[in-house]
Design an enzyme around this catalytic site. Structure first.
Site, PDB file in Angstrom:
ATOM      1  N   HIS A 199      12.090  -5.991  47.068  1.00  0.00           N
ATOM      2  CA  HIS A 199      11.486  -6.458  48.321  1.00  0.00           C
ATOM      3  C   HIS A 199      10.657  -5.314  48.895  1.00  0.00           C
ATOM      4  CE1 HIS A 199      14.631  -4.074  50.160  1.00  0.00           C
ATOM      5  NE2 HIS A 199      15.569  -4.788  49.546  1.00  0.00           N
ATOM      6  N   GLY A 216      11.195  -3.194  51.129  1.00  0.00           N
ATOM      7  CA  GLY A 216      11.922  -1.932  51.323  1.00  0.00           C
ATOM      8  C   GLY A 216      11.841  -1.075  50.068  1.00  0.00           C
ATOM      9  N   HIS A 217      12.106  -1.706  48.910  1.00  0.00           N
ATOM     10  CA  HIS A 217      11.991  -0.974  47.640  1.00  0.00           C
ATOM     11  C   HIS A 217      10.555  -0.488  47.439  1.00  0.00           C
ATOM     12  CE1 HIS A 217      15.401  -3.847  46.443  1.00  0.00           C
ATOM     13  NE2 HIS A 217      15.940  -2.656  46.307  1.00  0.00           N
ATOM     14  N   GLY A 236      16.902   4.976  50.218  1.00  0.00           N
ATOM     15  CA  GLY A 236      16.671   4.393  51.539  1.00  0.00           C
ATOM     16  C   GLY A 236      17.754   4.769  52.533  1.00  0.00           C
ATOM     17  N   ARG A 247      20.322  -8.844  49.300  1.00  0.00           N
ATOM     18  CA  ARG A 247      21.355  -9.821  49.634  1.00  0.00           C
ATOM     19  C   ARG A 247      20.879 -10.853  50.654  1.00  0.00           C
ATOM     20  NH1 ARG A 247      26.430  -7.519  47.928  1.00  0.00           N
ATOM     21  NH2 ARG A 247      26.060  -5.381  47.324  1.00  0.00           N
TER      22      ARG A 247
END
Ligand code: AMP
Length: 283
Positions: A36, A38-39, A149, A189
């Site tokens: 997503h 964030g990655h 992160g 998740r």
């Protein structure tokens, strides 16, 4: 954007590493896939800082303490390759479980002290699995810098502890949490949340922001900050709170009054989906 090279064995990863030479800087982003934004943020940061970016995709069985959670973990390899490509990844390292943990595998690393509280208490063996797989992946990739992160704040500190205590020649960089527009921290998740639970999960960010406001206005009693956070979270009926703890951001130990370098960490369940988040409390 060129397609990343997909490497699937430790032997081939070592061969690629030898081929590019020891002078090249490599930024490494370990992930469990279902990528997503964030990655991607970690990968883009690695891209800016280094000549090459390696991202690993491996759903690590040894860090799951509930088999069902491992089985239900989302796996989306084709989409992941597209996202990694857009984020400028040079190599995706996606080994098999059999390659990482062949029959009779027995070598594990004991994590540092920071792995004891919070996630360490709730998920026995989790950090042992995390530091073991991260060490193995670092040995395969041999990066210059590894990116983690702050969403998984305790994990970041536990990895920093491993790198320091084992005298590893790798820089570890912590990257800020990327959030959805409504504040929910992005997580693989999240896609398992029902629509009702997804809407309810916005309470996590509200609770963290409330506590941060209270802290900014001078509140230094750990218990007051924790109780307020717990109450905000519990005001949402779908949210089952596991912990809402203010602790030292290096050791994860709790003290009665908030110290300078503290973090508020929360874990909550929405149905079968367990989410964690945190906010750093700084004067
Ligand atoms: P995971 O695939 O969940 O194991 O995460 C791989 C890496 O991405 C870890 O270092 C995570 O902390 C990081 N990460 C996951 N979600 C986010 C996020 N929302 N913002 C920034 N980093 C994240």
């Amino acid at each position: 954007m060129t397609e990343p090279l997909v490497i699937s064995t430790p032997q081939d990863m070592h061969a690629w590493r030898r081929q590019i030479g020891s002078d090249a800087s490599i930024g490494f982003v370990p992930t469990m896939g279902a990528l997503h934004e964030g990655h991607c943020h970690l990968m883009e940061r690695a891209r800016r800082d280094n000549e090459f970016v390696v991202a690993s995709i491996f759903v690590n069985p040894t860090q799951f303490n509930i088999a069902e959670d491992f089985e239900n973990y989302p796996r989306t390899m084709a989409e992941d390759v597209d996202m990694a490509s857009t984020a400028g990844v040079s190599v995706i390292f996606a080994p098999s479980s059999a390659d990482m943990y062949p029959d009779g595998y027995a070598t594990y690393i004991t994590p540092c002290q920071a792995a004891g509280p919070l996630e360490g208490e709730r998920r026995p063996g989790h950090f042992r699995g995390v530091v073991t797989i991260v060490n193995k992946l670092l040995n395969c990739v041999q990066p210059t810098v590894a990116y983690f992160g702050k969403k998984d704040f305790q994990q970041l500190v536990v990895i920093q502890g491993m790198v320091s205590e084992l005298n590893m020649d790798i820089r570890v960089v912590g990257v800020d949490t990327v959030r959805e527009p409504d504040g929910l921290a992005m997580s693989s998740r999240n896609r398992r949340l029902s629509p009702a639970d997804r809407a309810a999960a916005t309470v996590i960010h509200r609770a963290l922001m409330n506590a941060q406001d209270l802290f900014a206005s001078g509140e230094r009693e750990t218990a007051t900050l924790e109780t307020t956070t717990w109450e905000t979270l519990s005001s949402e009926a779908r949210c089952q709170v596991e912990y809402a703890t203010v602790c030292d951001a290096r050791t994860f130990e709790r003290s009665e009054t908030v110290r300078d370098d503290s973090v508020l960490c929360v874990a909550c369940n929405f149905g079968h989906v367990r989410l964690i988040d945190n906010v750093e409390l700084r004067p």
